[in-house]
Design a protein around this motif. Structure first.
Motif, PDB file in Angstrom:
ATOM      1  N   LEU A  31      30.886  36.819  29.268  1.00 13.57           N
ATOM      2  CA  LEU A  31      31.424  38.032  29.890  1.00 13.57           C
ATOM      3  C   LEU A  31      31.422  37.919  31.413  1.00 13.57           C
ATOM      4  O   LEU A  31      32.418  38.245  32.083  1.00 13.57           O
ATOM      5  N   SER A  32      30.297  37.431  31.973  1.00 15.30           N
ATOM      6  CA  SER A  32      30.189  37.338  33.429  1.00 15.30           C
ATOM      7  C   SER A  32      31.194  36.351  33.990  1.00 15.30           C
ATOM      8  O   SER A  32      31.809  36.601  35.043  1.00 15.30           O
ATOM      9  N   ALA A  33      31.358  35.201  33.334  1.00 20.96           N
ATOM     10  CA  ALA A  33      32.291  34.186  33.844  1.00 20.96           C
ATOM     11  C   ALA A  33      33.732  34.699  33.790  1.00 20.96           C
ATOM     12  O   ALA A  33      34.510  34.505  34.729  1.00 20.96           O
ATOM     13  N   ARG A  34      34.091  35.344  32.717  1.00 21.55           N
ATOM     14  CA  ARG A  34      35.461  35.854  32.602  1.00 21.55           C
ATOM     15  C   ARG A  34      35.729  36.961  33.620  1.00 21.55           C
ATOM     16  O   ARG A  34      36.825  37.046  34.193  1.00 21.55           O
ATOM     17  N   CYS A  35      34.724  37.818  33.842  1.00 22.65           N
ATOM     18  CA  CYS A  35      34.895  38.877  34.844  1.00 22.65           C
ATOM     19  C   CYS A  35      35.016  38.284  36.248  1.00 22.65           C
ATOM     20  O   CYS A  35      35.809  38.763  37.072  1.00 22.65           O
TER      21      CYS A  35
END
Length: 850
Positions: free
Chosen positions: A383-387
């Motif tokens: 989630l963090s990488a995609r955001c």
């Protein structure tokens, strides 16, 4: 995609190391929390003195609220003695034993107690209980008269006893009496004890069928031995026999639960501890991992933008960012999970050393915490990488390339608004301690601080940019070049700067709010207890399992004693209605007599302690207000042994933080505690030294008595174990935060090699570059400290006002300077060292590889 992700990761090792450290530390903390939670649900004590029993029947020692976890009941509940004969007739049963436990202690030749069991309150048993031991070796004969006993072999060796010797025994508060040792019992793992003839034991414990005590005609539990191969059949028959009675049938590993009811409360504590830790750990881990990935992806914006320019779709860009982050996370997860299991073991040792957990209670170790950690961390990383890659992936290719060397001109309005709303929400949460002067109300302070820090992370770019512009506009024309460069960087790269200021500020907020919340609650509790305790001394008899009979009358006859009253502590579960829904709360409760008003002052505002007789209670003002429990009202309580009572409120008091939400009358608690003996006597004297010496002389003359001052220990040695546990948690989480912050700062500085090289090519000297970076480090440290202090100020001020009556918390004076020094040192070292390393690279090489 995976091959490309690996190639990109190979060129960003420094930045990805920050991600690896964040994942490793987060995995360790989450695994530790998971192991504690699983141990609270599945861990079992060894069977101990019930090792020879195949089936154990005991009363239920848990209260099961609707829709919630069970609450442990630590006082021994009893079983009707007539059940023993009924169960003995079942097919396959070879022996049925009704076991009882009561306080018992041996005295040596000097009148000093000799330890015979880990818990003296249940060291005495009937001889038939030896049939429940596993592998016991007996030297001598069974006790057959009223003045013979069998003694644990280890205790006999310590006291120098052999078969046939005479020894003085204090049993269930009675005066010491002489007994002849008829046997020595060696049963490894059984925790020792003193065994009397069955009739003698029943009489001493007040359990005889013809007795008049509240527990007459009962036993603690029933142990059954079954014929070979008949264990399961016997267990099924016993369950059918006791169905509907509320009794619990245990076999195998579950037998340990029946040995000591208090273990249930220890396991419940593990669940509560894991629950309270879980929220903070997940918040901090998610914040740190997201921040580290944000720095890493920001350093790859140029690569991602070029890929967009050559035809990569937005979805492919996000998948690429998530893939390389997942690879790094996978490498860090394995050692992180291993460290988590090791950390859980060390934490259990800390809890056992502080007597929060029984030393015999093991951890339950299984792959479940590791699996949960894998799923949670993997989801957070994805989630963090995609955001982090979202903006670059959604931009047109030309704009993405143009923006890859700069930051957005204006920070996201939605992000800034959400951050400011979180800060306002944290301020609203901070009001809770004003409304609820309880431990639960105080715990909201640290949560409010963390929420405010997350709000700062979201609104940080806009705030930093605004502050940077305001400072740059006020710069004098002759300002030094390094200062001008540093402040211009603050204004131009607000997103980058806030990315390193926010975690540092979170560290400041976390340490201040979490630590000062503990110390403030401790100070308020100590103030309540100190002010409300009129007695200067307390008498206890820990080695005897409780105060012997006649102690109080002897104390009252001591010259200089003005008042003496018994006191005890138990556990109650309070059932009440909250907003129209049923609710329960388990808490510690004092046991006092009507004459306690001479030794304690609870700050009674309505009613009086002199009315504390029969089925009555006194309640704190907070409980009276929130649970509609004023004077004359009836309250529903479940006592420590599971008995339900309906008690009338006869007093309301102010000092609930120090004395708990409810106080039971002595008559109400009678028959509902494990021993039935008074735990201590509070003594108020005329304040003279002669009175103190007279009390000490009394204690010296009576075996097992100990006298101590009620004054709090100035060194903090008498602080509750929970305080030390919480401080250990603070240290571990702070270490994780600092390590992650340091790695993030190093990565952010290392990614500025091209910027440093460009400055050198236009004539900036290495000395000026170092000066610029040092000024940036100073700005980062100052911004983190100021924002951290501001975010902590409101919650801590309201906490102090609600608990101490003034708008500042209680705590060590060195805490704030230590936090400031740590932030400044972390900022300086993590920027200075990468800068020096970058300056060693020729500018042309740095631009070519950067």
């Amino acid at each position: 995609m995976l091959h490309l992700a690996l190639r990109m990761a190979a060129h960003r090792i420094t930045a990805l190391l920050a991600v690896a450290c964040a994942v490793l530390g987060g995995a360790a903390l989450i695994t530790t929390t998971g192991v504690l939670a699983e141990s609270g649900l599945r861990s079992q004590l060894p069977p101990g003195r019930l090792g020879g029993a195949d089936v154990v029947v005991a009363a239920e020692q848990e209260f099961h609220p609707s829709g919630d976890l069970p609450i442990a009941l630590p006082e021994r509940a009893t079983v009707p003695a007539r059940l023993v004969d009924r169960l003995a007739t079942l097919p396959g049963v070879t022996a049925a034993v009704g076991d009882i436990g009561f306080p018992a202690a041996l005295l040596d030749g000097r009148g000093r107690p000799v330890p015979v069991a880990q818990d003296p309150a249940t060291a005495g048993h009937g001889w038939s209980s030896t049939r429940l031991l596993s592998g016991a070796r007996v030297e001598g004969r069974a006790p057959s008269g009223a003045k013979t006993v069998a003694v644990d072999a280890a205790a006999a060796d310590a006291a120098g006893l052999t078969v046939g010797d005479r020894v003085r025994v204090v049993a269930n508060g009675r005066p010491a009496a002489a007994y002849r040792v008829s046997a020595l019992v060696d049963a490894p793992g059984a925790d020792g004890g003193v065994w009397f003839a069955d009739g003698t034991a029943a009489a001493l414990a007040g359990r005889g069928a013809g007795g008049e005590g509240p527990r007459a005609g009962t036993v603690d539990l029933v142990g059954l031995r079954a014929a070979d191969g008949a264990e399961e059949r016997v267990a099924d028959a016993v369950r059918a026999e006791v169905a509907g009675t509320g009794l619990r049938v245990t076999t195998g590993a579950d037998r340990g639960e029946a040995v000591a009811p208090g273990v249930g409360s220890a396991r419940s504590l593990l669940i509560l501890l894991a629950g309270s830790l879980g929220g903070i750990v997940l918040l901090i881990t998610g914040f740190v991992v997201a921040g580290a990935l944000g720095v890493t992806i920001a350093g790859q914006r140029r690569d991602l933008a070029l890929m967009r320019a050559v035809g990569a779709t937005p979805r492919q860009i996000r998948r690429l960012a998530a893939a390389q982050s997942t690879v790094v996370a996978a490498l860090a997860l394995v050692p992180g999970v291993a460290v988590g299991y090791l950390l859980a073991g060390r934490f259990r040792e800390l809890l056992a050393d502080r007597e929060v957990l029984p030393s015999e209670l093991p951890l339950a170790v299984s792959p479940l915490p590791a699996l949960a950690t894998l799923l949670l961390v993997a989801a957070a990383v994805q989630l963090s990488a995609r955001c982090a890659a979202w903006r670059t992936s959604r931009m047109p290719a030309t704009e993405a390339v143009a923006e890859s060397r700069s930051e957005p001109r204006t920070p996201s309005r939605a992000r800034t608004t959400a951050g400011l709303l979180l800060i306002l929400g944290a301020c609203a949460l901070s009001v809770v301690p004003l409304l609820s002067r309880t431990v639960l109300g105080a715990s909201v302070t640290s949560v409010a601080g963390i929420v405010a820090a997350i709000g700062l992370a979201m609104s940080g770019p806009a705030l930093v940019r605004s502050a940077g512009e305001a400072v740059v506009r006020r710069l004098r024309p002759g300002v030094a070049a390094p200062t001008w460069l540093a402040l211009s960087n603050v204004r131009a790269y607000a997103l980058r700067l806030s990315g390193v200021v926010s975690p540092l500020a979170m560290g400041v907020v976390f340490v201040l709010t979490y630590t000062l919340t503990q110390t403030t609650v401790l100070a308020a509790t100590s103030d309540d207890t100190r002010t409300g305790t009129l007695a200067q001394y307390e008498l206890t008899a820990p080695a005897l399992g409780g105060l012997p009979d006649g102690t109080l009358s002897a104390v009252r006859d001591v010259p200089g004693v003005r008042a003496a009253a018994p006191a005890g502590t138990t556990t109650v579960v309070w059932e009440y209605d909250e907003l129209g829904e049923p609710a329960v709360e388990s808490s510690s409760a004092m046991i006092l007599a009507p004459d306690a008003r001479g030794v304690v002052d609870l700050g009674v505002t309505d009613g009086g302690l002199d009315r504390l007789t029969g089925a009555t209670v006194a309640v704190s003002a907070e409980a009276a207000r929130t649970r509609d429990a004023g004077i004359g009202k009836r309250v529903r309580l479940v006592l420590g042994d599971g008995a339900r009572v309906d008690a009338r409120v006869v007093a309301v008091y102010d000092r609930g933080l120090g004395f708990g939400p409810v106080v039971l009358s002595r008559e109400l608690a009678a028959g509902h505690t494990t021993t039935g003996l008074d735990q201590r006597a509070l003594v108020r004297t005329d304040g003279t030294r002669e009175a103190g010496r007279a009390l000490a002389a009394l204690a010296a003359d009576r075996p097992g008595l100990a006298v101590a001052s009620t004054a709090p220990d100035a060194t903090g040695a008498d602080a509750p174990p929970e305080v030390w546990v919480n401080l250990a948690v603070v240290v571990v989480l702070l270490g994780y935060l600092l390590l992650s912050i340091a790695n993030k700062l190093v990565a952010a500085t290392a990614q500025r090699r091209a910027e440093i090289a460009a400055l050198r090519l236009v004539g900036t000297t290495p000395r000026q570059v170092r000066a610029m970076m040092r000024r940036e480090a100073a700005v980062i440290a100052a911004a983190a400290l100021v924002s951290g202090l501001l975010l902590s100020a409101v919650p801590l001020a309201l906490l102090g006002q609600g608990f101490l009556g003034h708008p500042w918390p209680a705590g060590p004076s060195w805490l704030l300077p230590a936090v400031a020094a740590t932030v400044a040192l972390t900022s300086y070292l993590t920027i200075e060292l990468p800068t020096r390393h970058a300056l060693r690279t020729p500018p042309a090489d740095a631009l070519r590889t950067g």
